[in-house]
Design an enzyme around this catalytic site. Structure first.
Site, short mmCIF file in Angstrom:
data_model
loop_
_atom_site.label_atom_id
_atom_site.label_comp_id
_atom_site.label_asym_id
_atom_site.label_seq_id
_atom_site.Cartn_x
_atom_site.Cartn_y
_atom_site.Cartn_z
N ASP A 13 -0.13 -3.27 -7.08
CA ASP A 13 -1.13 -2.20 -7.31
C ASP A 13 -1.36 -1.33 -6.08
O ASP A 13 -2.45 -0.79 -5.89
CB ASP A 13 -2.49 -2.80 -7.75
CG ASP A 13 -2.32 -3.79 -8.88
OD1 ASP A 13 -1.60 -3.47 -9.82
OD2 ASP A 13 -2.91 -4.89 -8.80
N LYS A 16 2.46 2.36 -5.94
CA LYS A 16 3.91 2.62 -5.87
C LYS A 16 4.34 3.67 -6.90
O LYS A 16 5.23 4.46 -6.64
CB LYS A 16 4.70 1.33 -6.12
CG LYS A 16 4.51 0.27 -5.07
CD LYS A 16 5.30 -0.97 -5.39
CE LYS A 16 4.85 -1.71 -6.61
NZ LYS A 16 3.50 -2.27 -6.55
N GLY A 40 2.19 -2.46 -13.77
CA GLY A 40 1.49 -1.32 -14.36
C GLY A 40 1.55 -0.19 -13.36
O GLY A 40 0.92 -0.27 -12.32
N HIS A 41 2.37 0.82 -13.65
CA HIS A 41 2.51 1.92 -12.71
C HIS A 41 1.88 3.18 -13.30
O HIS A 41 2.27 3.64 -14.36
CB HIS A 41 3.99 2.17 -12.40
CG HIS A 41 4.61 1.05 -11.61
ND1 HIS A 41 5.95 0.89 -11.44
CD2 HIS A 41 4.03 0.02 -10.96
CE1 HIS A 41 6.18 -0.18 -10.70
NE2 HIS A 41 5.03 -0.73 -10.41
N GLN A 225 5.16 -5.23 -8.57
CA GLN A 225 4.30 -6.23 -7.92
C GLN A 225 4.30 -5.96 -6.41
O GLN A 225 4.33 -4.82 -6.01
CB GLN A 225 4.75 -7.66 -8.24
CG GLN A 225 4.53 -8.07 -9.71
CD GLN A 225 5.63 -7.60 -10.63
OE1 GLN A 225 6.79 -7.69 -10.30
NE2 GLN A 225 5.27 -7.11 -11.79
P1 IMP Z 1 2.72 -13.04 -13.90
O1 IMP Z 1 3.63 -12.12 -13.17
O2 IMP Z 1 2.17 -12.47 -15.19
O3 IMP Z 1 3.32 -14.41 -14.11
O4 IMP Z 1 1.41 -13.28 -13.00
C1 IMP Z 1 1.47 -14.01 -11.78
C2 IMP Z 1 0.51 -13.39 -10.76
O5 IMP Z 1 1.01 -12.12 -10.36
C3 IMP Z 1 -0.91 -13.15 -11.28
O6 IMP Z 1 -1.82 -13.34 -10.21
C4 IMP Z 1 -0.88 -11.68 -11.66
O7 IMP Z 1 -2.18 -11.10 -11.63
C5 IMP Z 1 0.00 -11.12 -10.57
N1 IMP Z 1 0.71 -9.89 -10.97
C6 IMP Z 1 1.79 -9.79 -11.75
N2 IMP Z 1 2.18 -8.51 -11.87
C7 IMP Z 1 1.33 -7.79 -11.13
C8 IMP Z 1 1.24 -6.39 -10.83
O8 IMP Z 1 2.05 -5.55 -11.25
N3 IMP Z 1 0.21 -6.04 -10.00
C9 IMP Z 1 -0.66 -6.94 -9.47
N4 IMP Z 1 -0.60 -8.25 -9.73
C10 IMP Z 1 0.38 -8.66 -10.55
#
Ligand code: IMP
Length: 430
Positions: A13, A16, A40-41, A225
């Site tokens: 977040d 990017k 989420g971009h 991420q």
């Molecule tokens: P997962 O990727 O859904 O398995 O989540 C694992 C961890 O990564 C959790 O803490 C999510 O909130 C975090 N996470 C996954 N994708 C994002 C992202 O795009 N932005 C921020 N946090 C993320």
């Protein structure tokens, strides 16, 4: 440079999507290399706001070709919803504008159900995943039980593999997690249709990108991420299941080491995190409300994918130095500097304290972060609204000092800062 790798330098977040939008103006290919629709971009173009989860956000520029690399996991339902959403906004996506690696993996409803079941079973110790099936899909990939996108090109054997996967996962759901099974026939029907619709997009994207680079074209590798969510280098186990760092761009796109590249880190001017896990500089109260916003604006600190309020805190330079190291960052982009306007003072975390010791760097990676106390340097704040400023000279002195101190403490230049959510709200630093 033929290759720009853009990575999140924090917990995701970082903004990017906006930076991609800017760099994509000069790129021929925009390629995502990790994760799936957990990302989420957000990109604002004029009055339009695009929220993309799966498709590289650079495709909003009509001259680019989007690549979904082999390092990704794809929920086809989400992919087609996103293609439709883009089409309705006037951005047309077809196989001439989007290629999907045959070696990427598929997410199915059974992966989603398993993600939920595992989180439920963890109870209070849950990871706070996005519940998009990301972890289970990568688990299947690593244990060599996954579903490769390329298998969709042979529908009958694909359906056999899909049915096997659904039956195995149902056994896990019911016997291990005490959760209801997924209904298999509707999934098989839906995935047969997805296979037909996806087939024209399925390509050897590694070959496409390597050819492009040989021909002098410009590739933008779009990270998702952030560094601290990387499976190896992040705050394990509170991480995602893919390689989000710069090296992940090479393996997740099928590129070699010889390619000259810039590695651009994106960090917010403060720190945020969604989901569980340690966060040494986290703040609450008035400062947190200031940093987070009310949720009324799309740029306030509420998850693009989940809508959850994000945890917020002061910028952590111990972690940022770590991100510079594990990614080999060559430069930094700092976003949301404008949000710090109006605070009486701004804190930078320059080191950690544990009992009598002060650590400039992490002793054993970012795993045990929870035990450290931040050591802050307090700098004077600035009160001006900086949203209309476009040059370094016009920024308040205190804002310049904040940026210069960051550069000094991380050892790489800050090339750009964003001063608002709109496409043009940037200050370039020569
Ligand atoms: P997962 O990727 O859904 O398995 O989540 C694992 C961890 O990564 C959790 O803490 C999510 O909130 C975090 N996470 C996954 N994708 C994002 C992202 O795009 N932005 C921020 N946090 C993320």
């Amino acid at each position: 440079m033929p290759l720009d790798i853009l990575v999140g330098a924090q917990w995701g977040d970082e903004g990017k999507g906006r930076m991609v939008d800017l760099l994509a103006a000069e790129a021929d290919f925009v390629a995502r290399y990790c994760g799936g629709d957990n990302a989420g971009h957000t990109v604002n173009v004029g009055s339009q706001t695009f929220k993309l989860h799966l498709i590289p956000s650079g495709v909003i520029h009509p001259h680019t070709i989007g690549i979904i690399g082999n390092g990704m996991v794809i929920n086809p339902q989400v992919l087609f919803e996103e293609i439709n959403m883009l089409e309705q906004a006037g951005v047309f996506i077809d196989p001439s504008r989007l290629e999907i690696s045959f070696a990427a993996h598929l997410i199915t409803p059974a992966h989603l159900a398993l993600d939920q079941a595992i989180e439920n079973q963890r109870g209070a110790a849950r990871l706070g995943t996005t519940l998009r099936g990301i972890g289970p899909a990568y688990t299947d990939k690593v244990s060599r039980q996954g579903l490769r996108v390329g298998w969709m090109l042979n529908p009958d054997s694909f359906i056999e593999e899909l049915s096997r996967h659904l039956e195995i996962t149902n056994r896990l759901l019911t016997r291990l997690y005490d959760a209801p099974p997924v209904e298999i026939p509707p999934i098989v029907t839906a995935y047969r249709k997805f296979a037909a619709a996806l087939s024209p997009y399925i390509k050897d994207t590694s070959a496409t990108l390597n050819r492009a680079i040989r021909q002098g074209k410009h590739v933008l590798a779009e990270g998702a991420q952030g560094t601290l969510l990387d499976l190896d280098h992040g705050t394990y186990p509170f991480v995602t299941s893919s390689s989000t760092t710069a090296a992940g761009a090479l393996s997740g796109l099928g590129l070699g080491l010889g390619c000259e590249s810039r590695v651009i880190g994106v960090a917010k001017a403060f720190q945020t995190r969604v989901g569980s896990g340690p966060f040494p500089t986290e703040v609450e109260g008035v400062v947190a409300e200031h940093l987070r916003g009310t949720g009324e604006n799309p740029w306030d600190e509420y998850g693009t994918t989940t809508g959850r309020p994000r945890r917020v805190g002061w910028l952590d330079l111990v972690l940022l130095r770590y991100a510079v190291r594990v990614n080999g960052l060559t430069e930094l982009v700092l976003t949301k500097l404008d949000i710090l306007s109006g605070l009486p003072g701004v804190n930078l975390c320059v080191a950690y304290r544990l009992e009598d010791h002060v650590y400039q760097d992490l002793p054993l990676g970012p795993g045990g972060l929870g035990t450290f106390q931040p050591v802050y340097e307090e700098l004077p704040g600035w009160q001006e609204d900086i949203g209309d400023i476009r040059s370094w000279e016009d920024l308040p002195d205190q804002a310049c000092d904040y940026i210069l101190r960051i550069e000094e403490l991380i050892g790489i230049p800050v090339r750009m800062v964003s001063v608002g959510p709109e496409r043009e709200q940037w200050v370039e630093i020569a």
